[in-house]
Write a protein that holds these residues in place. Structure first.
Motif, PDB file in Angstrom:
ATOM      1  N   ASN A  63       0.817  -1.209   0.000  1.00 32.19           N
ATOM      2  CA  ASN A  63       0.000   0.000   0.000  1.00 32.19           C
ATOM      3  C   ASN A  63       0.852   1.260   0.000  1.00 32.19           C
ATOM      4  O   ASN A  63       0.417   2.297  -0.512  1.00 32.19           O
ATOM      5  CB  ASN A  63      -0.935  -0.007   1.214  1.00 32.19           C
ATOM      6  N   LYS A  64       2.046   1.170   0.548  1.00 37.45           N
ATOM      7  CA  LYS A  64       2.935   2.325   0.576  1.00 37.45           C
ATOM      8  C   LYS A  64       3.308   2.757  -0.842  1.00 37.45           C
ATOM      9  O   LYS A  64       3.418   3.950  -1.143  1.00 37.45           O
ATOM     10  CB  LYS A  64       4.195   1.995   1.377  1.00 37.45           C
ATOM     11  N   SER A  65       3.480   1.783  -1.748  1.00 39.02           N
ATOM     12  CA  SER A  65       3.815   2.118  -3.136  1.00 39.02           C
ATOM     13  C   SER A  65       2.671   2.864  -3.806  1.00 39.02           C
ATOM     14  O   SER A  65       2.893   3.793  -4.593  1.00 39.02           O
ATOM     15  CB  SER A  65       4.158   0.845  -3.916  1.00 39.02           C
ATOM     16  N   ASP A  66       1.425   2.479  -3.497  1.00 40.80           N
ATOM     17  CA  ASP A  66       0.269   3.199  -4.018  1.00 40.80           C
ATOM     18  C   ASP A  66       0.252   4.638  -3.524  1.00 40.80           C
ATOM     19  O   ASP A  66      -0.012   5.580  -4.298  1.00 40.80           O
ATOM     20  CB  ASP A  66      -1.025   2.501  -3.578  1.00 40.80           C
ATOM     21  N   SER A  67       0.508   4.801  -2.233  1.00 43.34           N
ATOM     22  CA  SER A  67       0.507   6.145  -1.642  1.00 43.34           C
ATOM     23  C   SER A  67       1.566   7.030  -2.287  1.00 43.34           C
ATOM     24  O   SER A  67       1.319   8.216  -2.560  1.00 43.34           O
ATOM     25  CB  SER A  67       0.739   6.049  -0.135  1.00 43.34           C
ATOM     26  N   GLU A  68       2.735   6.462  -2.546  1.00 36.63           N
ATOM     27  CA  GLU A  68       3.810   7.234  -3.177  1.00 36.63           C
ATOM     28  C   GLU A  68       3.447   7.627  -4.609  1.00 36.63           C
ATOM     29  O   GLU A  68       3.737   8.739  -5.059  1.00 36.63           O
ATOM     30  CB  GLU A  68       5.105   6.427  -3.154  1.00 36.63           C
ATOM     31  N   PHE A  69       2.794   6.704  -5.316  1.00 28.89           N
ATOM     32  CA  PHE A  69       2.382   7.012  -6.698  1.00 28.89           C
ATOM     33  C   PHE A  69       1.382   8.158  -6.721  1.00 28.89           C
ATOM     34  O   PHE A  69       1.502   9.104  -7.516  1.00 28.89           O
ATOM     35  CB  PHE A  69       1.786   5.768  -7.352  1.00 28.89           C
ATOM     36  N   PRO A  75      -3.435  13.051  -8.585  1.00 28.46           N
ATOM     37  CA  PRO A  75      -4.750  13.042  -9.251  1.00 28.46           C
ATOM     38  C   PRO A  75      -5.775  13.793  -8.410  1.00 28.46           C
ATOM     39  O   PRO A  75      -5.641  13.913  -7.192  1.00 28.46           O
ATOM     40  CB  PRO A  75      -5.086  11.544  -9.335  1.00 28.46           C
ATOM     41  N   GLU A  76      -6.806  14.309  -9.070  1.00 29.19           N
ATOM     42  CA  GLU A  76      -7.841  15.072  -8.394  1.00 29.19           C
ATOM     43  C   GLU A  76      -9.214  14.475  -8.680  1.00 29.19           C
ATOM     44  O   GLU A  76      -9.474  13.970  -9.775  1.00 29.19           O
ATOM     45  CB  GLU A  76      -7.816  16.539  -8.849  1.00 29.19           C
ATOM     46  N   THR A  77     -10.084  14.561  -7.679  1.00 37.57           N
ATOM     47  CA  THR A  77     -11.450  14.076  -7.834  1.00 37.57           C
ATOM     48  C   THR A  77     -12.336  15.210  -8.318  1.00 37.57           C
ATOM     49  O   THR A  77     -12.259  16.321  -7.772  1.00 37.57           O
ATOM     50  CB  THR A  77     -11.983  13.555  -6.484  1.00 37.57           C
ATOM     51  N   PRO A  78     -13.167  14.989  -9.339  1.00 38.88           N
ATOM     52  CA  PRO A  78     -14.077  16.052  -9.800  1.00 38.88           C
ATOM     53  C   PRO A  78     -14.985  16.541  -8.680  1.00 38.88           C
ATOM     54  O   PRO A  78     -15.362  15.774  -7.793  1.00 38.88           O
ATOM     55  CB  PRO A  78     -14.886  15.360 -10.908  1.00 38.88           C
ATOM     56  N   GLU A  79     -15.321  17.820  -8.718  1.00 36.72           N
ATOM     57  CA  GLU A  79     -16.158  18.387  -7.659  1.00 36.72           C
ATOM     58  C   GLU A  79     -17.542  17.739  -7.636  1.00 36.72           C
ATOM     59  O   GLU A  79     -18.060  17.391  -6.588  1.00 36.72           O
ATOM     60  CB  GLU A  79     -16.281  19.904  -7.859  1.00 36.72           C
ATOM     61  N   GLN A  80     -18.158  17.602  -8.800  1.00 42.66           N
ATOM     62  CA  GLN A  80     -19.467  16.965  -8.886  1.00 42.66           C
ATOM     63  C   GLN A  80     -19.257  15.482  -9.178  1.00 42.66           C
ATOM     64  O   GLN A  80     -19.139  15.075 -10.331  1.00 42.66           O
ATOM     65  CB  GLN A  80     -20.310  17.619  -9.991  1.00 42.66           C
ATOM     66  N   SER A  81     -19.177  14.714  -8.131  1.00 44.76           N
ATOM     67  CA  SER A  81     -18.908  13.288  -8.319  1.00 44.76           C
ATOM     68  C   SER A  81     -19.657  12.475  -7.278  1.00 44.76           C
ATOM     69  O   SER A  81     -19.966  12.961  -6.189  1.00 44.76           O
ATOM     70  CB  SER A  81     -17.405  13.006  -8.207  1.00 44.76           C
ATOM     71  N   LYS A  82     -19.933  11.229  -7.631  1.00 46.09           N
ATOM     72  CA  LYS A  82     -20.572  10.311  -6.706  1.00 46.09           C
ATOM     73  C   LYS A  82     -19.529   9.374  -6.149  1.00 46.09           C
ATOM     74  O   LYS A  82     -18.692   8.837  -6.885  1.00 46.09           O
ATOM     75  CB  LYS A  82     -21.688   9.523  -7.400  1.00 46.09           C
ATOM     76  N   LYS A 188      -9.291   5.764   6.343  1.00 51.45           N
ATOM     77  CA  LYS A 188      -9.765   5.505   4.979  1.00 51.45           C
ATOM     78  C   LYS A 188      -8.619   5.580   3.977  1.00 51.45           C
ATOM     79  O   LYS A 188      -7.599   6.245   4.197  1.00 51.45           O
ATOM     80  CB  LYS A 188     -10.856   6.500   4.590  1.00 51.45           C
ATOM     81  N   PHE A 189      -8.806   4.841   2.872  1.00 47.42           N
ATOM     82  CA  PHE A 189      -7.950   4.938   1.700  1.00 47.42           C
ATOM     83  C   PHE A 189      -8.781   5.552   0.577  1.00 47.42           C
ATOM     84  O   PHE A 189      -9.961   5.221   0.418  1.00 47.42           O
ATOM     85  CB  PHE A 189      -7.462   3.555   1.239  1.00 47.42           C
ATOM     86  N   SER A 190      -8.174   6.412  -0.200  1.00 53.92           N
ATOM     87  CA  SER A 190      -8.846   6.969  -1.373  1.00 53.92           C
ATOM     88  C   SER A 190      -8.318   6.271  -2.623  1.00 53.92           C
ATOM     89  O   SER A 190      -7.102   6.141  -2.808  1.00 53.92           O
ATOM     90  CB  SER A 190      -8.596   8.478  -1.483  1.00 53.92           C
ATOM     91  N   VAL A 191      -9.239   5.815  -3.466  1.00 48.63           N
ATOM     92  CA  VAL A 191      -8.884   5.127  -4.710  1.00 48.63           C
ATOM     93  C   VAL A 191      -9.445   5.954  -5.858  1.00 48.63           C
ATOM     94  O   VAL A 191     -10.661   6.202  -5.930  1.00 48.63           O
ATOM     95  CB  VAL A 191      -9.465   3.698  -4.751  1.00 48.63           C
TER      96      VAL A 191
END
Length: 286
Positions: A63-69, A75-82, A188-191
């Motif tokens: 999981n550390k490799s994911d966090s570093e990537f 990356p950004e999450t769109p404001e209007q998103s579900k 939490k983890f964000s994907v």
């Protein structure tokens, strides 16, 4: 007549004490059996904790490799998103407040997102609790988990089923993070979705071999995050169960001491009543 009346009262009192003494003896035996069970469960949990911590340490490396990537790609999450909330728990109880804490965290997060959320539960305990308040948001649930440390094969099957729900701009994996042998906290983890990864400003730092790399990264990141969350949750649960059983054993020991004293005092009272009965009966024959 007076002496005979006293004898009858003494006999009645003695019978009542005998019944009370028998009830105390049965209660004491029951508590001793409970103490044996809780002690056994504590030993089993202590044995499993080492294995759970090893699995957790391994999952943290991946999981550390994911966090570093994500930190480099930004990356950004769109404001209007579900958002899709994946709430990780298990099927087993007798482990304190670990299930209720993650359920409360999921409710708070759903409220922050103003209801623009779908929920997936892993584990029957958290499913039961969230059904009461967010039954209309629950899209998928998994059970039969938490008996052993998770593995990537199991997690991949879960991630494949989640993918059938469709595309989400943001996925959050809620879990209990293991802090120490006596504490945990909801985390939490964000994907991020494949589209968010493709548009990430820092993605140019990496050399991508194919066009579908972002899709593969999103799928692997989801499975990897669920694996880490389940491993953390499993270690937290085993630790919480060990502590709960340890406290239960101590409480049972205190109750055994109290009921032993009560039993001895009641037994002495019964013996005293019997002596009074004998003496009174002998006196009535004079």
């Amino acid at each position: 007549m007076f002496r005979l009346g006293a004898t009858q009262v003494a006999r009645t009192t003695g019978a009542r004490n005998y019944a009370t003494l028998r009830e105390i003896e049965m209660r004491l035996k029951s508590i001793k059996n409970i103490e044996k069970i809780t002690n056994t469960m504590k030993i089993v949990a202590s044995t499993r904790l080492n294995k759970a911590q090893r699995a957790m340490a391994s999952s943290r490396v991946f999981n550390k490799s994911d966090s570093e990537f994500y930190a480099n790609a930004e990356p950004e999450t769109p404001e209007q998103s579900k958002t899709l909330l994946v709430v990780v728990s298990s099927d087993k109880g007798l482990c304190g407040s670990i299930h209720s804490q993650i359920s409360k965290s999921a409710r708070r997060r759903a409220a922050e997102l103003n209801g623009e959320v779908d929920i997936v539960t892993i584990g029957d305990k958290v499913k039961t609790q969230l059904l009461r308040t967010h039954g209309d948001k629950l899209k998928l649930s998994f059970n039969g988990v938490g008996k052993e440390a998770p593995n990537f094969t199991e997690v991949s099957l879960i991630a494949d089923e989640i993918a059938t729900l469709g595309k989400y701009d943001n996925i959050e994996v809620l879990y209990n993070k293991f802090l120490s042998g006596v504490s945990f906290e909801p985390s939490k983890f964000s994907v991020f979705a494949a589209e968010a990864i493709e548009k990430a400003p820092g993605l140019s730092k990496y050399e991508l071999e194919s066009e579908n790399t972002s899709e593969t990264l999103a799928e692997f990141s989801l499975a990897n995050s669920i694996l880490a969350a389940m491993a953390e949750g499993y270690a937290s649960e085993v630790s919480a169960r060990r502590n709960a059983m340890d406290n239960a054993s101590k409480n049972a020991g205190e109750m055994i001491n109290s009921f032993t004293i009560l039993y001895n005092r009641t037994r002495q009272a019964v013996i005293t009543n019997e002596l009074v009965d004998i003496i009174t009966g002998a006196s009535s024959l004079d």
